[in-house]
Scaffold this active site. Sequence first.
Site, short mmCIF file in Angstrom:
data_model
loop_
_atom_site.label_atom_id
_atom_site.label_comp_id
_atom_site.label_asym_id
_atom_site.label_seq_id
_atom_site.Cartn_x
_atom_site.Cartn_y
_atom_site.Cartn_z
N ARG A 56 0.86 -1.18 0.00
CA ARG A 56 0.00 0.00 0.00
C ARG A 56 0.89 1.23 0.00
NH1 ARG A 56 1.64 1.73 4.13
NH2 ARG A 56 0.60 3.71 3.70
N GLY A 57 0.25 2.39 -0.25
CA GLY A 57 1.00 3.62 -0.43
C GLY A 57 1.17 3.86 -1.91
N ALA A 58 0.81 5.07 -2.37
CA ALA A 58 0.76 5.32 -3.80
C ALA A 58 2.06 5.00 -4.53
CB ALA A 58 0.34 6.78 -4.05
N ARG A 105 -6.43 -0.50 -7.63
CA ARG A 105 -6.60 0.66 -6.73
C ARG A 105 -6.74 1.90 -7.60
NH1 ARG A 105 -4.80 0.38 -1.43
NH2 ARG A 105 -6.06 2.26 -1.19
N GLN A 208 -3.26 2.32 9.88
CA GLN A 208 -1.92 2.42 9.31
C GLN A 208 -0.97 3.21 10.21
OE1 GLN A 208 -4.77 2.99 7.62
NE2 GLN A 208 -4.60 2.47 5.46
N ASP A 249 -2.27 10.74 -2.63
CA ASP A 249 -2.50 9.73 -3.65
C ASP A 249 -2.78 10.35 -5.01
OD1 ASP A 249 -2.96 6.74 -2.43
OD2 ASP A 249 -3.28 8.32 -0.96
N ASN A 259 -6.04 12.21 -0.33
CA ASN A 259 -5.19 11.44 0.57
C ASN A 259 -6.10 10.59 1.47
OD1 ASN A 259 -2.47 10.83 1.51
ND2 ASN A 259 -3.04 11.83 3.42
N LYS A 260 -5.49 9.84 2.35
CA LYS A 260 -6.23 8.94 3.23
C LYS A 260 -7.38 9.66 3.94
CE LYS A 260 -5.63 5.41 3.66
NZ LYS A 260 -6.30 4.33 2.91
#
Length: 358
Positions: A56-58, A105, A208, A249, A259-260
């Site tokens: 995970r993480g762009a 995603r 996270q 992201d 973003n998240k």
Amino acid sequence: MPDTIDYARYDRIRPIRWTGDALELLDQRKLPFAVEYVPCRTSGAVAVAIHALIVRGAPAIGIAAAWGVVLAARELDAATGGGIAAAAEAAERLEPVMQQLNAARPTAVNLAWALQRMRRALSVAGEDWRTALFREAKAIESEDLAANRKMGRLGAQLIANGSGVLTHCNTGSLATAGFGTALGVIRAGVAQGRIERVYAGETRPWLQGARLTVWELQQDGIDATLIADAAASHLMKTGQVQWVIVGADRICANGDTANKIGTYQLAIAARYHGVKFMVVAPSSTVDMATANGGKIEIEERDPAELLAVGATRTVAEGIRAWNPVFDVTPSELIDAIVTERGVVERPNRVSMQTFFGH
């Protein structure tokens, strides 16, 4: 710009490992209690890993997808006995694989960006198209690490000595090729003595911040304090935080940033309390083709993720839940966007065009 950071101390974690036979992904669902790598030997396995949040993480998603294309090329060779010589035919046969990876995603622009780079590498390759794909995947990974280290130094320069910072989600080595984006700025700021206090929000529902960010910082010997997401405004009111530092992201042409989920409310609280707000992301996250945040597709995940903590259900049966994964912070709430190309202060359509227009 002098490089004064001891990377041997502050850059220890690698979530993505290419072994030559497989792509090994650090299973982030099991951290911090188990450090296990999941071997992916097919492009389909990489797509599943991306969707399942193993990786995970762009930036990390984009890197993993690029290696997924390399694996797909090997699958294609196995299916055809290595009989495909022309890059154009390989590109046609690999396109469905790239679309499958991209669908894993949809919000993270780095995923589409990395796949587009793989397409371009194929378009100019000859019979050595396999090597071209391998080199491009390796370059995407190496360039990300270099960009993160540069962003760390650039972002840290904005922070006054003795500052406290708050971060959200996980934007560190686990989300990138290494060092991290927002967490890279924090690592650099700590290494340079600028940052004295680090706070991390837990980041529900996948935690996270609680599972990954504070664990990462612990590996580097950085003392971090975990807070409940709902405590952020109160923390800002105490004066212990001078910057909120987050990743992204997708960054739009006007500076709006996805973003998240939870980032938007942090930006609102920061503006009210006079706390600065920094977005840190590589230029590959900038999407000049998307005019503003209203045009971003916001991914929604299974509502069941909100109904439990881990495997323990916390909500009565029959309760509905809404589970958007991202939100959009308007550019007017952002004090600085830091990329490896430089710092965009008070971003708007004009300044973004100056930095990233073509």
